[in-house]
Motif scaffolding. Structure first.
Motif, PDB file in Angstrom:
ATOM      1  N   ASP A 182      40.941   8.039 -17.565  1.00  0.00           N
ATOM      2  CA  ASP A 182      42.083   8.740 -18.143  1.00  0.00           C
ATOM      3  C   ASP A 182      42.529   8.134 -19.468  1.00  0.00           C
ATOM      4  OD1 ASP A 182      42.148  10.542 -16.057  1.00  0.00           O
ATOM      5  OD2 ASP A 182      43.622   9.408 -14.894  1.00  0.00           O
ATOM      6  N   LEU A 183      42.267   6.822 -19.672  1.00  0.00           N
ATOM      7  CA  LEU A 183      42.683   6.147 -20.898  1.00  0.00           C
ATOM      8  C   LEU A 183      41.678   6.322 -22.038  1.00  0.00           C
ATOM      9  CD1 LEU A 183      44.060   2.775 -19.449  1.00  0.00           C
ATOM     10  CD2 LEU A 183      45.395   4.623 -20.485  1.00  0.00           C
ATOM     11  N   MET A 184      40.486   6.821 -21.728  1.00  0.00           N
ATOM     12  CA  MET A 184      39.456   6.950 -22.765  1.00  0.00           C
ATOM     13  C   MET A 184      39.884   7.964 -23.823  1.00  0.00           C
ATOM     14  SD  MET A 184      35.895   6.910 -20.567  1.00  0.00           S
ATOM     15  CE  MET A 184      34.889   7.190 -22.043  1.00  0.00           C
ATOM     16  N   PRO A 185      39.883   7.583 -25.116  1.00  0.00           N
ATOM     17  CA  PRO A 185      40.243   8.548 -26.164  1.00  0.00           C
ATOM     18  C   PRO A 185      39.204   9.649 -26.311  1.00  0.00           C
ATOM     19  CG  PRO A 185      39.507   6.473 -27.134  1.00  0.00           C
ATOM     20  CD  PRO A 185      39.607   6.239 -25.666  1.00  0.00           C
ATOM     21  N   HIS A 186      37.954   9.315 -26.020  1.00  0.00           N
ATOM     22  CA  HIS A 186      36.873  10.296 -26.059  1.00  0.00           C
ATOM     23  C   HIS A 186      35.991  10.097 -24.830  1.00  0.00           C
ATOM     24  CE1 HIS A 186      38.006  11.162 -30.195  1.00  0.00           C
ATOM     25  NE2 HIS A 186      37.946   9.855 -30.451  1.00  0.00           N
ATOM     26  N   ARG A 187      35.559  11.201 -24.243  1.00  0.00           N
ATOM     27  CA  ARG A 187      34.697  11.120 -23.063  1.00  0.00           C
ATOM     28  C   ARG A 187      33.399  11.847 -23.355  1.00  0.00           C
ATOM     29  NH1 ARG A 187      39.526  13.529 -20.467  1.00  0.00           N
ATOM     30  NH2 ARG A 187      40.905  11.853 -19.817  1.00  0.00           N
ATOM     31  N   ASN A 188      32.320  11.335 -22.781  1.00  0.00           N
ATOM     32  CA  ASN A 188      31.042  12.022 -22.906  1.00  0.00           C
ATOM     33  C   ASN A 188      30.548  12.425 -21.519  1.00  0.00           C
ATOM     34  OD1 ASN A 188      30.143   9.651 -21.760  1.00  0.00           O
ATOM     35  ND2 ASN A 188      28.967   8.971 -23.551  1.00  0.00           N
ATOM     36  N   VAL A 189      29.357  12.997 -21.470  1.00  0.00           N
ATOM     37  CA  VAL A 189      28.841  13.499 -20.202  1.00  0.00           C
ATOM     38  C   VAL A 189      28.623  12.370 -19.203  1.00  0.00           C
ATOM     39  CG1 VAL A 189      26.415  13.372 -20.927  1.00  0.00           C
ATOM     40  CG2 VAL A 189      27.104  15.035 -19.194  1.00  0.00           C
ATOM     41  N   VAL A 190      28.350  11.142 -19.694  1.00  0.00           N
ATOM     42  CA  VAL A 190      28.147  10.003 -18.798  1.00  0.00           C
ATOM     43  C   VAL A 190      29.441   9.659 -18.062  1.00  0.00           C
ATOM     44  CG1 VAL A 190      27.518   7.562 -18.665  1.00  0.00           C
ATOM     45  CG2 VAL A 190      26.291   9.086 -20.225  1.00  0.00           C
ATOM     46  N   SER A 191      30.557   9.629 -18.794  1.00  0.00           N
ATOM     47  CA  SER A 191      31.826   9.278 -18.154  1.00  0.00           C
ATOM     48  C   SER A 191      32.250  10.348 -17.154  1.00  0.00           C
ATOM     49  CB  SER A 191      32.911   9.056 -19.210  1.00  0.00           C
ATOM     50  OG  SER A 191      32.900  10.061 -20.190  1.00  0.00           O
ATOM     51  N   TRP A 192      32.084  11.624 -17.525  1.00  0.00           N
ATOM     52  CA  TRP A 192      32.413  12.691 -16.576  1.00  0.00           C
ATOM     53  C   TRP A 192      31.518  12.615 -15.333  1.00  0.00           C
ATOM     54  CZ3 TRP A 192      36.531  15.772 -16.602  1.00  0.00           C
ATOM     55  CH2 TRP A 192      37.228  15.978 -17.788  1.00  0.00           C
ATOM     56  N   SER A 193      30.229  12.446 -15.552  1.00  0.00           N
ATOM     57  CA  SER A 193      29.291  12.395 -14.427  1.00  0.00           C
ATOM     58  C   SER A 193      29.578  11.198 -13.529  1.00  0.00           C
ATOM     59  CB  SER A 193      27.846  12.327 -14.935  1.00  0.00           C
ATOM     60  OG  SER A 193      27.526  13.467 -15.705  1.00  0.00           O
ATOM     61  N   ALA A 194      29.966  10.062 -14.139  1.00  0.00           N
ATOM     62  CA  ALA A 194      30.256   8.864 -13.351  1.00  0.00           C
ATOM     63  C   ALA A 194      31.423   9.108 -12.409  1.00  0.00           C
ATOM     64  CB  ALA A 194      30.552   7.688 -14.276  1.00  0.00           C
ATOM     65  N   MET A 195      32.473   9.754 -12.909  1.00  0.00           N
ATOM     66  CA  MET A 195      33.636  10.015 -12.059  1.00  0.00           C
ATOM     67  C   MET A 195      33.311  11.029 -10.965  1.00  0.00           C
ATOM     68  SD  MET A 195      36.176   8.091 -12.653  1.00  0.00           S
ATOM     69  CE  MET A 195      36.985   8.921 -11.301  1.00  0.00           C
ATOM     70  N   ILE A 196      32.575  12.071 -11.327  1.00  0.00           N
ATOM     71  CA  ILE A 196      32.196  13.076 -10.322  1.00  0.00           C
ATOM     72  C   ILE A 196      31.345  12.434  -9.234  1.00  0.00           C
ATOM     73  CG2 ILE A 196      30.844  15.178  -9.962  1.00  0.00           C
ATOM     74  CD1 ILE A 196      31.717  16.006 -12.832  1.00  0.00           C
ATOM     75  N   TYR A 197      30.404  11.588  -9.652  1.00  0.00           N
ATOM     76  CA  TYR A 197      29.545  10.877  -8.693  1.00  0.00           C
ATOM     77  C   TYR A 197      30.387   9.980  -7.785  1.00  0.00           C
ATOM     78  CZ  TYR A 197      26.170   7.454  -6.936  1.00  0.00           C
ATOM     79  OH  TYR A 197      25.432   6.626  -6.119  1.00  0.00           O
ATOM     80  N   GLY A 198      31.353   9.258  -8.376  1.00  0.00           N
ATOM     81  CA  GLY A 198      32.190   8.363  -7.580  1.00  0.00           C
ATOM     82  C   GLY A 198      32.971   9.098  -6.509  1.00  0.00           C
ATOM     83  N   TYR A 199      33.573  10.220  -6.886  1.00  0.00           N
ATOM     84  CA  TYR A 199      34.327  11.008  -5.906  1.00  0.00           C
ATOM     85  C   TYR A 199      33.390  11.594  -4.845  1.00  0.00           C
ATOM     86  CZ  TYR A 199      38.747  10.814  -8.471  1.00  0.00           C
ATOM     87  OH  TYR A 199      39.915  10.386  -9.054  1.00  0.00           O
TER      88      TYR A 199
END
Length: 597
Positions: A182-199
């Motif tokens: 949530d604090l990241m000023p910019h997100r890429n597909v890796v950050s989105w995928s990492a969170m989806i994978y974690g959940y």
């Protein structure tokens, strides 16, 4: 690629830039023999030990070359042969070689050595260290690495931050991962995928799907990648959300990600776990590219649906296609043997593991015990456990207790339970298996004592749940459920079908009821089990001609299995039931499991 045709024993370039270009070409082509020849020439020439700045990149390119050839220890040797002090680029290349090739402990050790050598972490070394920490899955290490990253100028770098999010998610630290995300000023597909994978890994399907929808809206083209789709499809697979999973499949088709072997493997699991095994087979046959994950997915699909010989055929096809089986492959095969009671075949596949250099793990031993005990070879199963080279796990003892319950061997079940409890296990499943074994043998007093001991220890029985998805909504039931808005209709249709079943000869089997009570109470205890209520709703809402697909978190009981066979014959409906062990397809009074489950 003309450089690859240079004969390395003559006409070898001597300038550092030309040597670097040659090494890069060999690295891209993963040409190991020629690369090793060049490495030997470089060692003899003394270029690798030269402190001159012009020759420094050669060591880095060698490290990368061996990493791309899957030889990370050779990368480390090349690093060790380079002159000191090593530049940050050499350290980064080494870390990447080790982390990308499944050597996380060595990668972390190298990262610590880098810090001791007074080389500061960079935007190249931090992601590799985070990948290694994610593989180790140590919360302490994850927090320490993040603390170190905060002291560098790279905390807002999208690649560094994304790798840290992935590290936290894979270390079971979801709150920390989400806070950083949530604090990241910019997100890429890796950050989105990492969170989806974690959940998804944590079983938080709703959060994973919500993030996926946000990713589709926020990410700029090309948007999400095949790994993201794979994670989301796996969420749908775990929660058996067929309609949503089919929608994601359609999105993959539109974006051509359906051709990815990672997406294809996830789709095979989705359709298989939702009871559409024929669709899973068709999808596998149409895959333009297959990886080992796809072969394992189709093997477990065949095993869980009772298509044992299809699983064996697929295994031979897989080997003919040049794929070496791994530990998951053999677990699929042992599961297939267990579901069909094929003891000799199971023993053969278990022995075959050593020929492929695979050491059996706890899951393989549990599968063998399950195979032997379900087949009634209880004594052999006990001897197998006693000869195991590793300590028996809870799943091993649980498999033995399950076999004892099926074959009414209460004494061996009590022995297995005692061994299990000696390990300190407080599993509700173990207590219930033992209680069921006593009840199956008619020892109701012992069953009651087991349940009382369970209550005295504060162990709560896992609630039996069944669910059915229709019109995009999941309907969940427990035994005797009356909270569903259509409960009156469900009970009415079950009563009406029940009368037809009795006229067809169905007689309830109450021998597995855990209490020594009267006949009416026993009938009430089994007649409205959760799966029957879910099927009752299916009879009301699923159109004729379509299968009623029900999922259950526990093993289907003997009477429900008999009743659903009769119900399928009386109603002409096909019912697909997935319990916690396998699939059952009921058609015209017959179950695909052959009454062996």
């Amino acid at each position: 690629m003309t450089l690859l045709r240079v004969h390395l024993t003559s006409s070898l370039p001597t300038s550092p830039p030309a040597l670097a270009d040659l090494l890069l070409s060999l690295s891209a082509a993963r040409s190991l023999p020629k690369g090793q020849q060049l490495h030997a020439r470089l060692l003899k020439s003394g270029f690798l030990s030269s402190p001159a700045a012009a020759f420094r990149p050669l060591s880095n390119h060698l490290i990368t070359f061996y990493a791309r050839c899957g030889l990370p220890l050779h990368s480390r040797d090349a690093f060790d042969d380079s002159p000191s002090p090593r530049p940050p680029a050499a350290w980064s290349s080494l870390l990447s070689a080790l982390a990308q090739n499944g050597l996380p402990l060595l990668a972390i050790t190298a990262f610590r050595s880098m810090l001791l050598a007074a080389v500061p972490p960079s935007d190249r070394s931090l992601p590799s260290a985070a990948k290694a920490a994610a593989a180790i899955s140590s919360p302490f290490l994850a927090c320490s690495l993040h603390a170190l990253a905060l002291k560098t100028p790279f905390t807002d770098d999208v690649f560094v931050a994304s790798s840290l999010v992935d590290m936290y998610a894979k270390s079971a630290l979801l709150p920390q991962a989400r806070r950083l995300f949530d604090l990241m000023p910019h997100r890429n597909v890796v950050s989105w995928s990492a969170m989806i994978y974690g959940y998804a890994e944590a079983g938080l399907e709703t959060d994973a799907l919500q993030l996926f929808k946000m990713a589709l809206a926020e990410l700029e083209p090309p948007g999400v990648n095949d790994f993201t789709f794979s994670c989301v499809i796996r969420v749908c697979s775990t929660a058996t959300l067929l309609e949503l999973g089919s929608s994601v499949h359609a999105h993959c088709f539109k974006t051509s990600f359906d051709s990815s072997p990672f997406v294809g493997s996830s789709l095979i699991s989705l359709y298989s776990k939702c009871g559409l095994v024929e669709e899973a087979y068709e999808l596998f046959d149409r895959m333009p590219e297959r990886n080992l994950g796809a072969w394992n997915a189709i093997l477990i699909a065949s095993a869980q649906h009772g298509h044992t010989h299809a699983a064996f055929d697929r295994f031979h096809q897989m080997k003919a296609a040049g794929f070496a089986p791994n530990f998951i492959t053999f677990l699929c095969l042992l599961t297939a043997c267990s579901h069909a009671g094929l003891v000799d075949e199971g023993k053969r596949y278990f022995a075959l593991m050593s020929e492929h250099g695979i050491e059996p793990g706890a899951q393989h031993y549990a599968a063998m015990v399950d195979l032997l005990s379900r087949a009634g070879r209880i004594t052999e199963a006990v001897a197998f456990i006693e000869e195991m080279p590793i300590e028996p796990t809870e799943s091993v003892w649980g498999a033995l207790i399950t076999g004892c319950r099926i074959h009414k061997d209460a004494d061996t079940a009590a022995y297995a339970a005692a061994k299990l409890f000696e390990t300190g296990s407080s599993s509700s499943g173990a207590h219930m298996l033992l209680s069921n074994a006593y009840a199956a043998a008619g020892r109701y007093a012992d069953a009651a004592r087991t349940r009382k001991a369970m209550r005295d220890q504060g162990v709560r029985k896992e609630t039996g749940l069944s669910w059915l998805e229709t019109a995009g909504k999941v309907h969940t039931f427990v035994s005797g459920d009356r909270v569903h808005p259509r409960s009156d209709e469900i009970y009415a249709v079950l009563a009406e079908v029940g009368e037809r079943m009795e006229r067809a000869g169905y007689v309830p089997d109450t021998s597995h009821v855990l209490r020594d009570v009267g006949g009416e109470e026993k009938l009430a205890a089994i007649w409205y089990h959760s799966e029957r209520l879910a099927i009752g709703l299916g009879l009301l809402v699923v159109p004729e001609g379509q299968a009623i697909r029900v999922m259950k978190n526990l093993r289907v009981c003997v009477d429900c299995h008999t009743a659903i066979k009769c119900l399928s014959k009386c109603t002409g409906r096909t019912i697909v039931l997935r319990d916690n062990n396998r699939f059952h397809r009921f058609e015209d009074g017959v179950c695909s499991c052959g009454d062996y489950w």
